[in-house]
Design a protein around this motif. Structure first.
Motif, PDB file in Angstrom:
ATOM      1  N   PHE A   1       8.176   1.122   4.520  1.00 29.54           N
ATOM      2  CA  PHE A   1       7.578   1.469   3.232  1.00 29.54           C
ATOM      3  C   PHE A   1       6.311   2.277   3.478  1.00 29.54           C
ATOM      4  N   ASP A   2       5.920   3.035   2.476  1.00 35.18           N
ATOM      5  CA  ASP A   2       4.642   3.745   2.495  1.00 35.18           C
ATOM      6  C   ASP A   2       3.702   2.979   1.564  1.00 35.18           C
ATOM      7  N   PRO A   3       2.583   2.446   2.081  1.00 30.03           N
ATOM      8  CA  PRO A   3       1.741   1.572   1.258  1.00 30.03           C
ATOM      9  C   PRO A   3       1.093   2.273   0.076  1.00 30.03           C
ATOM     10  N   VAL A   4       0.998   3.603   0.130  1.00 29.98           N
ATOM     11  CA  VAL A   4       0.380   4.358  -0.953  1.00 29.98           C
ATOM     12  C   VAL A   4       1.433   5.016  -1.842  1.00 29.98           C
ATOM     13  N   ALA A   5       2.344   5.776  -1.230  1.00 30.22           N
ATOM     14  CA  ALA A   5       3.311   6.559  -2.006  1.00 30.22           C
ATOM     15  C   ALA A   5       4.336   5.696  -2.738  1.00 30.22           C
ATOM     16  N   ASP A   6       4.660   4.516  -2.187  1.00 28.41           N
ATOM     17  CA  ASP A   6       5.730   3.692  -2.767  1.00 28.41           C
ATOM     18  C   ASP A   6       5.250   2.707  -3.826  1.00 28.41           C
ATOM     19  N   PHE A   7       3.931   2.648  -4.074  1.00 28.72           N
ATOM     20  CA  PHE A   7       3.424   1.601  -4.965  1.00 28.72           C
ATOM     21  C   PHE A   7       2.375   2.125  -5.934  1.00 28.72           C
ATOM     22  N   GLN A   8       2.305   1.436  -7.063  1.00 33.49           N
ATOM     23  CA  GLN A   8       1.282   1.690  -8.073  1.00 33.49           C
ATOM     24  C   GLN A   8       0.372   0.459  -8.126  1.00 33.49           C
TER      25      GLN A   8
ATOM     26  N   ALA B   1       6.050   2.494  -7.362  1.00 30.24           N
ATOM     27  CA  ALA B   1       5.671   3.800  -7.895  1.00 30.24           C
ATOM     28  C   ALA B   1       6.778   4.309  -8.811  1.00 30.24           C
ATOM     29  N   GLY B   2       6.380   4.959  -9.895  1.00 29.03           N
ATOM     30  CA  GLY B   2       7.365   5.519 -10.822  1.00 29.03           C
ATOM     31  C   GLY B   2       7.630   4.683 -12.049  1.00 29.03           C
ATOM     32  N   VAL B   3       6.942   3.554 -12.190  1.00 24.63           N
ATOM     33  CA  VAL B   3       7.085   2.748 -13.406  1.00 24.63           C
ATOM     34  C   VAL B   3       6.559   3.561 -14.592  1.00 24.63           C
ATOM     35  N   PRO B   4       7.258   3.578 -15.725  1.00 28.65           N
ATOM     36  CA  PRO B   4       6.809   4.373 -16.873  1.00 28.65           C
ATOM     37  C   PRO B   4       5.385   4.047 -17.294  1.00 28.65           C
ATOM     38  N   LYS B   5       4.712   5.066 -17.813  1.00 30.05           N
ATOM     39  CA  LYS B   5       3.290   4.934 -18.165  1.00 30.05           C
ATOM     40  C   LYS B   5       3.054   3.817 -19.179  1.00 30.05           C
ATOM     41  N   ASP B   6       3.935   3.673 -20.174  1.00 28.55           N
ATOM     42  CA  ASP B   6       3.701   2.632 -21.168  1.00 28.55           C
ATOM     43  C   ASP B   6       3.817   1.235 -20.560  1.00 28.55           C
ATOM     44  N   VAL B   7       4.706   1.079 -19.567  1.00 27.44           N
ATOM     45  CA  VAL B   7       4.845  -0.218 -18.902  1.00 27.44           C
ATOM     46  C   VAL B   7       3.641  -0.466 -17.997  1.00 27.44           C
ATOM     47  N   GLN B   8       3.194   0.573 -17.283  1.00 22.93           N
ATOM     48  CA  GLN B   8       1.969   0.449 -16.482  1.00 22.93           C
ATOM     49  C   GLN B   8       0.802  -0.014 -17.350  1.00 22.93           C
ATOM     50  N   ASP B   9       0.661   0.610 -18.503  1.00 25.49           N
ATOM     51  CA  ASP B   9      -0.445   0.262 -19.396  1.00 25.49           C
ATOM     52  C   ASP B   9      -0.345  -1.189 -19.859  1.00 25.49           C
ATOM     53  N   ARG B  10       0.876  -1.637 -20.163  1.00 24.19           N
ATOM     54  CA  ARG B  10       1.076  -3.023 -20.588  1.00 24.19           C
ATOM     55  C   ARG B  10       0.712  -3.999 -19.477  1.00 24.19           C
ATOM     56  N   LEU B  11       1.131  -3.672 -18.252  1.00 26.04           N
ATOM     57  CA  LEU B  11       0.824  -4.527 -17.106  1.00 26.04           C
ATOM     58  C   LEU B  11      -0.680  -4.610 -16.866  1.00 26.04           C
ATOM     59  N   GLN B  12      -1.333  -3.461 -16.914  1.00 28.25           N
ATOM     60  CA  GLN B  12      -2.771  -3.462 -16.663  1.00 28.25           C
ATOM     61  C   GLN B  12      -3.528  -4.199 -17.759  1.00 28.25           C
ATOM     62  N   GLU B  13      -3.100  -4.037 -18.995  1.00 28.91           N
ATOM     63  CA  GLU B  13      -3.758  -4.761 -20.076  1.00 28.91           C
ATOM     64  C   GLU B  13      -3.510  -6.262 -19.951  1.00 28.91           C
ATOM     65  N   GLY B  14      -2.279  -6.633 -19.563  1.00 31.90           N
ATOM     66  CA  GLY B  14      -1.991  -8.048 -19.338  1.00 31.90           C
ATOM     67  C   GLY B  14      -2.844  -8.633 -18.238  1.00 31.90           C
ATOM     68  N   MET B  15      -3.017  -7.877 -17.140  1.00 32.79           N
ATOM     69  CA  MET B  15      -3.845  -8.360 -16.041  1.00 32.79           C
ATOM     70  C   MET B  15      -5.321  -8.360 -16.417  1.00 32.79           C
ATOM     71  N   ARG B  16      -5.733  -7.406 -17.228  1.00 33.42           N
ATOM     72  CA  ARG B  16      -7.128  -7.382 -17.683  1.00 33.42           C
ATOM     73  C   ARG B  16      -7.437  -8.665 -18.471  1.00 33.42           C
ATOM     74  N   GLN B  17      -6.507  -9.044 -19.327  1.00 33.06           N
ATOM     75  CA  GLN B  17      -6.691 -10.269 -20.104  1.00 33.06           C
ATOM     76  C   GLN B  17      -6.620 -11.507 -19.208  1.00 33.06           C
TER      77      GLN B  17
END
Length: 334
Positions: free
Chosen positions: A116-123, A264-280
């Protein structure tokens, strides 16, 4: 036979409903995630620090997202097997990686083909926190402080031994980093796992070991091991009377961080949901208290967690730092 015609009013109502749904694709997609359980892969065995953190975080993240989550342990190859699984998983946000810096930042330099590539393969989603290791000594070891240890090591180069869980493991490389930065020569003795290494230091066969704070705290409190220093730049709130190695060796910082990644490559709206969930989740007092009780030093603050791009920058810095240490140590795994 002809099908009965719908009344005009019903046809108009159906059309209006269809147009309404078509006009709100983003809101529809956002409401649908997560529509099934999220799988959080931990690339280490059950019962370890990362597994404990993963189970606490997955429960709280699912609660904040209004869904459910399960933790799946996929240990092996120093964390590479589980990490590879997430890198190759569908890019839909339903497979996440809760991992530690030794797998994500050290393995790419340690293994010739980590898979795996630790940077390119993950968000990067969120940095949870850090768990320091502790430089431990058997109670009979003559050096009672880090300055005494450094003086002994300089007077007896190559004579003082420290145990590790194996070549290339974090507790091996922490000792190697101490050798490089303090100008000493501790002799590395690799074991096949942390348990036999710890047992031999407890038994007095070897004098020194770097061990994670959660897994060795009971031995420190019972007096079976002496804590000389924590591996971080600052003291740990869990052991406030134990100095940090950075107090004696400027720039020394060898904490083990724990963080959440998506492929890497998860849709932007899902990324935003994940980050907001983790922020909370990171603002949730119940979760913070549980993690701190395990010796986790939480990243950022409750109202300003370490997320996304900031976490990505930390990862890149650590990859570069550990690559230098691995190269100097000569450690490699096929």
């Amino acid at each position: 036979m002809r099908s009965p015609r719908l009344p005009a009013l019903s046809r108009r109502a159906l059309c209006a409903l269809a147009w309404g749904l078509a006009a709100l694709p983003g809101a529809w997609a956002q409401a649908a995630y997560p529509s099934r359980p999220i799988v959080m892969i931990v690339p280490q065995a059950a019962g370890g620090t990362n597994d404990i953190v993963g189970r606490v975080v997955s429960q709280k993240l699912a609660e904040k997202l209004g869904g459910s989550a399960v933790v799946e342990n996929r240990p092996g190859a120093g964390g590479n097997i589980g990490t590879q699984a997430v890198a190759k998983a569908p890019k839909d946000g339903y497979t996440l990686l809760m991992t530690i810096s030794s797998s994500q930042a050290i393995n790419p330099a340690l293994y010739k083909a980590p898979g795996f590539d630790p940077v390119a393969d993950f968000q990067p989603v969120a940095l949870i926190g850090a768990v320091p290791n502790v430089l431990l000594a058997h109670p009979a070891f003559p050096a009672k402080t880090v300055p005494e240890l450094l003086a002994m090591a300089k007077a007896q180069p190559g004579q003082l031994q420290y145990a590790s869980a194996g070549n290339g493991t974090l507790n091996h490389l922490l000792g190697e980093m101490l050798n490089q930065m303090a100008g000493i020569e501790l002799q590395h003795v690799p074991y096949k796992g942390v348990a036999p290494a710890l047992n031999d230091v407890l038994g007095g066969q070897l004098p020194l070991l770097f061990g994670s704070l959660p897994s060795t705290l009971s031995h420190i409190k019972s007096g079976k091991l002496r804590a000389l220093a924590v591996s971080s730049a600052q003291r740990s709130p869990v052991l406030p009377d134990v100095p940090a190695l950075g107090e004696f060796v400027p720039g020394y910082n060898g904490t083990l961080w724990i963080g959440l990644f998506a492929p890497a490559g998860v849709p932007k709206d899902v990324q935003d949901r994940l980050q907001e969930g983790m922020r909370q989740a990171m603002a949730d007092k119940e979760m913070r208290d549980k993690l701190e009780a395990q010796g986790v030093e939480l990243a950022g603050t409750a109202d300003k967690p370490v997320m996304g791009t900031e976490f990505a920058a930390i990862l890149k810095q650590d990859i570069a730092k550990w690559a230098r240490i691995v190269k100097t140590s000569g450690a490699t795994i096929n």
